[in-house]
Structure formats: C-alpha cells, structure tokens
Design an enzyme around this catalytic site. Structure first.
Site, short mmCIF file in Angstrom:
data_model
loop_
_atom_site.label_atom_id
_atom_site.label_comp_id
_atom_site.label_asym_id
_atom_site.label_seq_id
_atom_site.Cartn_x
_atom_site.Cartn_y
_atom_site.Cartn_z
N LYS A 13 -23.59 21.38 11.84
CA LYS A 13 -25.05 21.62 11.92
C LYS A 13 -25.37 23.11 11.73
O LYS A 13 -26.25 23.46 10.96
CB LYS A 13 -25.60 21.13 13.28
N ARG A 88 -31.73 16.89 21.77
CA ARG A 88 -30.41 16.33 22.06
C ARG A 88 -30.48 15.15 23.02
O ARG A 88 -29.44 14.58 23.36
CB ARG A 88 -29.58 17.41 22.70
N ARG A 127 -12.65 26.96 15.45
CA ARG A 127 -13.89 27.68 15.11
C ARG A 127 -13.86 29.12 15.65
O ARG A 127 -13.44 29.35 16.77
CB ARG A 127 -15.09 26.93 15.70
N ARG A 160 -15.58 30.38 21.08
CA ARG A 160 -16.49 29.94 22.13
C ARG A 160 -15.69 29.33 23.27
O ARG A 160 -14.76 28.57 23.04
CB ARG A 160 -17.48 28.90 21.56
N ARG A 171 -17.84 17.37 25.76
CA ARG A 171 -19.02 17.52 24.89
C ARG A 171 -19.18 16.31 23.98
O ARG A 171 -20.30 15.87 23.71
CB ARG A 171 -18.92 18.80 24.07
P1 ADP Z 1 -21.93 22.36 14.81
O1 ADP Z 1 -23.02 23.40 14.70
O2 ADP Z 1 -22.38 21.00 14.38
O3 ADP Z 1 -21.25 22.35 16.14
P2 ADP Z 1 -20.46 24.15 13.01
O4 ADP Z 1 -21.37 24.36 11.85
O5 ADP Z 1 -20.33 25.27 13.99
O6 ADP Z 1 -20.81 22.76 13.75
O7 ADP Z 1 -19.01 23.78 12.42
C1 ADP Z 1 -17.90 23.60 13.30
C2 ADP Z 1 -16.65 24.21 12.65
O8 ADP Z 1 -16.28 23.42 11.52
C3 ADP Z 1 -16.82 25.64 12.15
O9 ADP Z 1 -15.59 26.33 12.38
C4 ADP Z 1 -17.11 25.47 10.65
O10 ADP Z 1 -16.62 26.59 9.90
C5 ADP Z 1 -16.31 24.20 10.31
N1 ADP Z 1 -16.97 23.33 9.33
C6 ADP Z 1 -18.28 23.06 9.18
N2 ADP Z 1 -18.49 22.17 8.18
C7 ADP Z 1 -17.27 21.85 7.69
C8 ADP Z 1 -16.80 20.99 6.64
N3 ADP Z 1 -17.65 20.26 5.91
N4 ADP Z 1 -15.46 20.93 6.44
C9 ADP Z 1 -14.60 21.66 7.18
N5 ADP Z 1 -14.97 22.49 8.18
C10 ADP Z 1 -16.29 22.60 8.43
P1 AMP Z 2 -24.24 24.03 20.61
O1 AMP Z 2 -24.19 25.48 20.25
O2 AMP Z 2 -25.34 23.28 19.93
O3 AMP Z 2 -22.89 23.36 20.47
O4 AMP Z 2 -24.60 23.98 22.17
C1 AMP Z 2 -23.75 24.56 23.15
C2 AMP Z 2 -24.18 24.10 24.53
O5 AMP Z 2 -25.50 24.59 24.83
C3 AMP Z 2 -24.25 22.59 24.75
O6 AMP Z 2 -22.99 22.01 25.06
C4 AMP Z 2 -25.25 22.50 25.92
O7 AMP Z 2 -24.65 22.84 27.16
C5 AMP Z 2 -26.24 23.62 25.56
N1 AMP Z 2 -27.33 23.10 24.70
C6 AMP Z 2 -27.59 23.45 23.41
N2 AMP Z 2 -28.66 22.78 22.95
C7 AMP Z 2 -29.09 21.97 23.96
C8 AMP Z 2 -30.12 21.02 24.09
N3 AMP Z 2 -30.96 20.73 23.08
N4 AMP Z 2 -30.25 20.38 25.29
C9 AMP Z 2 -29.43 20.64 26.30
N5 AMP Z 2 -28.41 21.52 26.25
C10 AMP Z 2 -28.24 22.18 25.08
#
Ligand code: ADP
Ligand code: AMP
Length: 216
Positions: A13, A88, A127, A160, A171
């Site tokens: 995302k 969410r 990541r 993270r 999660r």
């Molecule tokens: P989210 O925001 O949904 O948690 P991220 O965009 O942070 O996901 O992506 C999670 C990890 O996966 C990051 O390290 C990113 O570089 C990697 N990633 C994202 N999309 C892809 C993909 N299509 N293929 C492989 N790795 C990906």
């Molecule tokens: P993310 O960066 O989207 O993976 O979010 C990291 C963490 O932030 C999550 O595991 C939750 O603890 C909190 N968080 C982010 N967005 C929300 C949301 N919309 N509602 C509740 N908690 C959230």
C-alpha cells in the site's frame, strides 16, 4: 480523485500509494506514517498510540478518525488524496463516509491489493524504511541504490519495530479480524476493484492505475 488502498500489512500500500498520488497529483495520506511522526515528535497522541502499534493492535477508532479527518481538511487535500492504511475497521469506514458525504466529496475508488499471508511475511521482515520521508525499500525485492541509505534524502534506513516476526503474526491476525470485512463493505457500495498484488511493483502499479481509470 479520492482513492483508498486496501490490503494486508505488506501488500504494498505504501509503495503504491506514493506512486499513485504522484501520478494523480494528489496527496498521499498514510495513517501509519502520521502516527509514527506523532511518536517521533513525542506528542500525546503519539504516546497514546505507541503501545497499540508495538503490539500489532489497532489504535482506537475515534483517535484515528479525528486525526485523519483533520489531515483531509488541509488545503493540500482539496484536489483529492490516496489513503493508505485508513480506514481499517468498519466504524472507521462509516465515520469516513459520513464526513466525506457531508462535504459532497465521496470516495471514488477503493483498490484492494490481494496478497496471501505467505507472500507478505517475508516482505515485512525484509522491509527497511526512511524515517525522514517514509519511503520504503526491501533488502531483496526493492533495495536502495546504496545499502542502508535512502535514495532520495540519504538518511540512514531503519527497520520498523512492528516488522519483527511475532508482531507481524499479530498484525496479520488483526487484519483478518478487523480490516478484511471492509472488502465487502466497499463492494456493496459499488466502488471496489481488486488487483493481484503478487507481481513486480511496476506490474501491480499498472493494475492499480487501470482500476482507477475506470472510475470517478
Ligand atoms: P504496506 O504499506 O501495505 O504495509 P509496503 O508498501 O511497505 O506495504 O511494502 C512492504 C514491503 O514489501 C516493502 O519492503 C516493499 O519494498 C516490498 N514490496 C512492496 N510491493 C512489492 C512487490 N510487488 N513485490 C515485492 N516486494 C514488494
Ligand atoms: P501501517 O504503517 O499502516 O502498517 O500501520 C502501523 C500501525 O499503526 C498499525 O499496526 C496500527 O497499530 C496503527 N495504525 C495505522 N493505521 C491505523 C488505523 N487506520 N486504525 C488503527 N490503527 C492504525
């Protein structure tokens, strides 16, 4: 244009929202990034959110809703936005819809990025993120040009805390219990499109763009 990206943690995302926002010339609003910035600034909100985030639970709905509603009212969100990580839960989606409908600015498209738990787990544990601009990398799938530093601003990359395997498991459980029902919620409202999130980042991006072209 107003778009929501849905999907489990690690679906891509943040990666895709940054690109999509740039392409659509709208702002990228990540609730996770905003909460992490609040934590880094040691605000009351950030301190309250910390224990939920570190355990893989969700921050309470009303806290996140107020935070995001405030952010969406800023002038840089007038042209639209790409929401990443919000809403969410069903109460968050209902609260968001109420506010946007009152402002005559409903959501145009919700793109659900479909990826299995088996695929997202190694994405999360590999990541690396830039603490300054929020850009994400992956040690194998999307490495920075120079190991350990952000391509854009040169800041040292960090892992993270909640990408540690035991928190990742929690999660994902939270996602299945609380966020997945949003797929049906938005399908019933006629704004949902699903894309396969398993492919290369560029391929997934093209599917998301195509899903957004068919709306609005
Ligand atoms: P989210 O925001 O949904 O948690 P991220 O965009 O942070 O996901 O992506 C999670 C990890 O996966 C990051 O390290 C990113 O570089 C990697 N990633 C994202 N999309 C892809 C993909 N299509 N293929 C492989 N790795 C990906
Ligand atoms: P993310 O960066 O989207 O993976 O979010 C990291 C963490 O932030 C999550 O595991 C939750 O603890 C909190 N968080 C982010 N967005 C929300 C949301 N919309 N509602 C509740 N908690 C959230």
């Amino acid at each position: 244009m107003r778009v929501v990206l849905l999907g489990p943690p690690g679906a891509g995302k943040g990666t895709q929202a940054a690109r999509l926002a740039e392409a659509l010339r709208v702002v990228h609003l990540s609730s996770g990034d905003i909460l992490r910035a609040e934590r880094a600034a040691r605000t009351r909100l950030g301190q309250e959110a910390q224990r939920y985030m570190d355990s893989g639970a969700l921050v309470p709905d009303e806290v996140v809703l107020e935070m995001m509603a405030g952010r969406m009212q800023s002038s840089d969100a007038e042209a639209g936005f790409v929401l990443d990580g919000f809403p969410r839960t069903i109460p968050q989606a209902e609260g968001l819809d109420r506010r946007l409908e009152a402002a005559h600015r409903p959501i145009d498209r919700v793109v659900n990025i479909e990826v299995s738990d088996e695929v997202v787990t190694p994405r999360l544990t590999g990541r690396w993120s830039c603490p300054k601009d929020g850009r994400v990398y992956h040690e194998q799938y999307s490495p920075p040009k120079s190991a350990g530093t952000c391509d854009i601003c040169g800041t040292a990359l960090v892992r993270r805390r909640d990408d540690e395997p035991s928190v990742v498991r929690q999660r994902l459980a939270t996602y299945h219990a609380e966020t997945k029902p949003l797929i049906d919620y938005y399908r019933r409202r006629g704004v949902l499109a699903s894309v396969n999130g398993d492919g290369e980042i560029d391929v997934v991006f093209e599917s998301i763009r195509a899903a957004c072209r068919g709306s609005g």
